[in-house]
Design a protein around this motif. Structure first.
Motif, PDB file in Angstrom:
ATOM      1  N   LEU A 136     122.694 -15.230  52.451  1.00 25.53           N
ATOM      2  CA  LEU A 136     122.063 -15.901  53.590  1.00 25.53           C
ATOM      3  C   LEU A 136     122.983 -15.984  54.789  1.00 25.53           C
ATOM      4  O   LEU A 136     122.566 -15.762  55.936  1.00 25.53           O
ATOM      5  CB  LEU A 136     121.626 -17.317  53.176  1.00 25.53           C
ATOM      6  N   PHE A 137     124.276 -16.320  54.541  1.00 19.71           N
ATOM      7  CA  PHE A 137     125.201 -16.591  55.638  1.00 19.71           C
ATOM      8  C   PHE A 137     126.272 -15.519  55.829  1.00 19.71           C
ATOM      9  O   PHE A 137     127.192 -15.712  56.623  1.00 19.71           O
ATOM     10  CB  PHE A 137     125.887 -17.951  55.412  1.00 19.71           C
ATOM     11  N   GLY A 138     126.183 -14.415  55.107  1.00 25.02           N
ATOM     12  CA  GLY A 138     127.152 -13.342  55.271  1.00 25.02           C
ATOM     13  C   GLY A 138     126.942 -12.597  56.579  1.00 25.02           C
ATOM     14  O   GLY A 138     125.914 -12.734  57.254  1.00 25.02           O
ATOM     15  N   SER A 139     127.919 -11.753  56.941  1.00 23.72           N
ATOM     16  CA  SER A 139     127.894 -11.047  58.231  1.00 23.72           C
ATOM     17  C   SER A 139     126.641 -10.204  58.415  1.00 23.72           C
ATOM     18  O   SER A 139     126.041 -10.195  59.497  1.00 23.72           O
ATOM     19  CB  SER A 139     129.140 -10.167  58.367  1.00 23.72           C
ATOM     20  N   GLU A 140     126.233  -9.473  57.373  1.00 20.41           N
ATOM     21  CA  GLU A 140     125.067  -8.593  57.503  1.00 20.41           C
ATOM     22  C   GLU A 140     123.800  -9.382  57.796  1.00 20.41           C
ATOM     23  O   GLU A 140     122.962  -8.968  58.604  1.00 20.41           O
ATOM     24  CB  GLU A 140     124.893  -7.753  56.234  1.00 20.41           C
ATOM     25  N   SER A 141     123.666 -10.538  57.151  1.00 20.05           N
ATOM     26  CA  SER A 141     122.492 -11.385  57.401  1.00 20.05           C
ATOM     27  C   SER A 141     122.553 -11.993  58.791  1.00 20.05           C
ATOM     28  O   SER A 141     121.523 -12.115  59.471  1.00 20.05           O
ATOM     29  CB  SER A 141     122.415 -12.495  56.346  1.00 20.05           C
ATOM     30  N   SER A 282     125.137 -27.256  56.838  1.00 19.56           N
ATOM     31  CA  SER A 282     124.880 -26.309  57.918  1.00 19.56           C
ATOM     32  C   SER A 282     124.609 -26.996  59.242  1.00 19.56           C
ATOM     33  O   SER A 282     125.012 -26.505  60.297  1.00 19.56           O
ATOM     34  CB  SER A 282     123.693 -25.413  57.558  1.00 19.56           C
ATOM     35  N   PHE A 283     123.933 -28.141  59.236  1.00 22.74           N
ATOM     36  CA  PHE A 283     123.582 -28.743  60.521  1.00 22.74           C
ATOM     37  C   PHE A 283     124.500 -29.895  60.920  1.00 22.74           C
ATOM     38  O   PHE A 283     124.829 -30.048  62.096  1.00 22.74           O
ATOM     39  CB  PHE A 283     122.120 -29.223  60.515  1.00 22.74           C
ATOM     40  N   GLU A 284     124.956 -30.692  59.973  1.00 22.94           N
ATOM     41  CA  GLU A 284     125.721 -31.878  60.347  1.00 22.94           C
ATOM     42  C   GLU A 284     127.073 -31.514  60.956  1.00 22.94           C
ATOM     43  O   GLU A 284     127.460 -32.039  62.002  1.00 22.94           O
ATOM     44  CB  GLU A 284     125.907 -32.780  59.121  1.00 22.94           C
ATOM     45  N   THR A 285     127.795 -30.617  60.318  1.00 24.22           N
ATOM     46  CA  THR A 285     129.123 -30.260  60.821  1.00 24.22           C
ATOM     47  C   THR A 285     129.028 -29.429  62.099  1.00 24.22           C
ATOM     48  O   THR A 285     129.784 -29.640  63.049  1.00 24.22           O
ATOM     49  CB  THR A 285     129.901 -29.482  59.751  1.00 24.22           C
ATOM     50  N   THR A 286     128.094 -28.488  62.135  1.00 25.89           N
ATOM     51  CA  THR A 286     127.983 -27.603  63.300  1.00 25.89           C
ATOM     52  C   THR A 286     127.507 -28.350  64.528  1.00 25.89           C
ATOM     53  O   THR A 286     127.965 -28.094  65.646  1.00 25.89           O
ATOM     54  CB  THR A 286     127.036 -26.430  62.992  1.00 25.89           C
ATOM     55  N   PHE A 420     137.184 -21.135  50.514  1.00 27.32           N
ATOM     56  CA  PHE A 420     137.026 -21.083  51.968  1.00 27.32           C
ATOM     57  C   PHE A 420     135.531 -21.103  52.290  1.00 27.32           C
ATOM     58  O   PHE A 420     134.744 -20.389  51.682  1.00 27.32           O
ATOM     59  CB  PHE A 420     137.663 -19.804  52.515  1.00 27.32           C
ATOM     60  N   CYS A 421     135.130 -21.931  53.244  1.00 22.18           N
ATOM     61  CA  CYS A 421     133.719 -22.195  53.522  1.00 22.18           C
ATOM     62  C   CYS A 421     132.935 -20.915  53.797  1.00 22.18           C
ATOM     63  O   CYS A 421     133.256 -20.156  54.723  1.00 22.18           O
ATOM     64  CB  CYS A 421     133.599 -23.141  54.712  1.00 22.18           C
ATOM     65  N   VAL A 422     131.878 -20.682  53.018  1.00 20.87           N
ATOM     66  CA  VAL A 422     131.071 -19.470  53.190  1.00 20.87           C
ATOM     67  C   VAL A 422     130.187 -19.567  54.436  1.00 20.87           C
ATOM     68  O   VAL A 422     129.622 -18.562  54.874  1.00 20.87           O
ATOM     69  CB  VAL A 422     130.189 -19.206  51.949  1.00 20.87           C
ATOM     70  N   PHE A 426     128.560 -18.540  60.102  1.00 21.25           N
ATOM     71  CA  PHE A 426     127.306 -19.111  60.595  1.00 21.25           C
ATOM     72  C   PHE A 426     127.601 -20.171  61.662  1.00 21.25           C
ATOM     73  O   PHE A 426     126.945 -20.219  62.711  1.00 21.25           O
ATOM     74  CB  PHE A 426     126.522 -19.717  59.436  1.00 21.25           C
ATOM     75  N   THR A 427     128.598 -21.002  61.399  1.00 20.28           N
ATOM     76  CA  THR A 427     128.987 -22.032  62.373  1.00 20.28           C
ATOM     77  C   THR A 427     129.457 -21.398  63.670  1.00 20.28           C
ATOM     78  O   THR A 427     129.066 -21.826  64.773  1.00 20.28           O
ATOM     79  CB  THR A 427     130.108 -22.910  61.788  1.00 20.28           C
ATOM     80  N   LYS A 428     130.288 -20.373  63.578  1.00 21.76           N
ATOM     81  CA  LYS A 428     130.818 -19.723  64.776  1.00 21.76           C
ATOM     82  C   LYS A 428     129.709 -19.038  65.580  1.00 21.76           C
ATOM     83  O   LYS A 428     129.707 -19.086  66.814  1.00 21.76           O
ATOM     84  CB  LYS A 428     131.899 -18.724  64.383  1.00 21.76           C
TER      85      LYS A 428
END
Length: 476
Positions: A136-141, A282-286, A420-422, A426-428
């Protein structure tokens, strides 16, 4: 003549004294780090949970660093803990994941996030779930998701520009939650009869609170928020199982496919806990990072000017200025990534990372006994004046020419090692795309004041509102 009662009383006093002495002087096959274990059972729990009202290192940690040094011992919620503010020990802990250390969190945290949550799982099961999330959160996605992220940011900013004021933290949290919930479970807040986000609000409000589960306490409300959210997720999963889709379109479809395999190691409980953690993280930290980036840029005109120039240059270099962001353009945002690094360094969204020792550990003359908890403290590293000049200042130029592809000894905003956070990429992406849309199309003005909201390791104004309006000039 000494009575039997006096003998029993004296014996009990001796037992208590012996117990208190052993509590304050734990056994160790070596030299324990200095520190205090506090009161028996209670330890230093109250001091540990005292809210931090500054943007500096939490007083609990900072005071003990001055007194005992970068590595010290304490006791929290009845558990002996070694606190590390030492970059070398932190790095060693991350590199020794699964060998000398394993992920661990206090019982109160596992109660909040679920006993089958990804942070409490180890070995093959953890790697299995990590690979699921990377789908879901990898570079290709994310490459495929980029246009959608930009469209959401543009639409939200357009809507906010018609409002008198916008509370950035809440507005961006809703924006990211809606996008993530759609990708995970096809949830649409505008058409759903149930407000899933509302349950997470109750959950978050008691997340960093004293762990007393009594009606009326923040911790109790937190658990109730989790219970309600988990009930909704379970209902959604059952509905999807009853009416499966022909083609998978979200993470729920992928989970159901895994659950139906004969040789699967995935269980429904693990899947639901994973979904809950992903939605929260995904939403709280970002959203906090985006809010702080906006505030830092507003307070530092030179940084805002350079960021704006970088993004306007991207638009000018296109054949069609109206076309959307490409992955190549995203990867070219050098100063943007400097702003992101500096923001997450100062934000210290994760104030503590816990591990447990699997054997006796000898480090710099100290021994950490097997079975003890270890707390890595990222803020103490990120705000260390010996590592960062004027550490409380927002200075994105300090990252010029610095490549950050993972955790280092002095930068661990997204954890480190095998865990390390997967969701880092996505955050960046969320931050970069939002800033791109904001600085190229809008100007904003701070209005209002207000009370404060306390967050782990940082305080930001609840009354920090902005009024945004579309720019008059066109970028050619």
């Amino acid at each position: 003549m000494i009575s039997v009662g006096m003998c029993i009383g004296a014996f009990l006093i001796l037992i208590i004294i012996h117990w208190v002495y052993n509590w304050r002087n734990p056994r160790c096959n070596g030299k324990l780090p200095p520190g205090s274990m506090g009161w028996p059972l209670l330890g230093e729990t109250i001091q540990f949970f005292t809210p931090n009202t500054t943007s500096d290192i939490a007083p609990f940690v900072k005071d003990r660093m001055k007194r005992y040094g970068p590595i010290f011992r304490t006791s929290v919620v009845g558990r002996p803990v070694i606190v590390s503010t030492d970059p070398d020990l932190n790095y060693f802990i991350f590199q020794q994941e699964g060998q000398s250390f394993q992920s661990w969190y206090p019982d109160t945290f596992t109660e909040i996030f679920g006993r089958q949550n990804v942070g409490s799982l180890h070995g093959f099961m953890y790697k299995y779930l990590k690979n699921m999330v990377l789908n879901l959160f990898g570079s290709e996605s994310l490459k495929k998701m980029l246009p959608e992220v930009e469209e959401v940011a543009k639409n939200k900013l357009k809507r906010w520009s018609g409002q008198t004021s916008v509370e950035m933290k809440e507005a961006t949290a809703n924006m990211i939650f809606d996008l993530t919930a759609k990708k995970l479970i096809s949830y649409d807040s505008e058409t759903s009869s149930e407000n899933l986000r509302e349950s997470f609000v109750a959950f978050i409000q008691g997340l960093i609170s004293f762990p007393i589960d009594i009606p009326g306490t923040a911790f109790h409300k937190c658990l109730q928020g989790r219970k309600k959210a988990m009930k909704m997720l379970k209902t959604m999963l059952e509905e999807r199982r009853a009416k499966p889709r022909k083609e998978g379109t979200d993470f729920f479809d992928y989970v159901l496919e895994e659950l139906q395999k004969n040789d699967t190691i995935l269980t429904e409980a693990i899947a639901l806990d994973l979904m809950f953690v992903l939605l929260f993280a995904s939403f709280e930290t970002t959203s906090l990072a985006i809010t702080l980036a906006t505030k830092f840029l507003h307070d530092h005109p030179l940084a805002l000017k350079e960021l704006t120039e970088e993004h306007e240059a991207i638009i000018r270099s296109r054949e069609n200025p109206a076309s959307g962001l490409t992955w190549k353009e995203y990867k070219s945002m050098k100063f943007t990534f400097q702003v992101i690094n500096e923001t997450v360094r100062l934000a210290n969204i994760v104030p503590a990372i816990f591990r447990k020792t699997l054997r006796d550990i000898n480090f710099k003359g100290y021994t950490i006994p097997a079975g003890w908890a270890v707390m890595v403290c990222p803020p103490a590293v990120h705000l260390n004046p010996a590592k960062y000049q004027d550490p409380l200042d927002f200075n994105p130029w300090r990252w010029e020419g610095v490549e950050i592809n993972g955790a280092t000894r002095n930068f661990m905003a997204f954890g480190g090692g095998m865990r390390f956070c997967v969701g880092t990429d996505f955050t960046k992406v969320q931050m970069a795309v939002f800033l791109h849309s904001l600085v190229t199309k809008y100007r904003w003005q701070t209005i209002g004041g207000g009370n404060t909201v306390r967050t782990p390791g940082l305080q930001f104004p609840n009354g920090y509102h902005v009024r945004i309006s579309e720019k008059d000039e066109k970028i050619l």
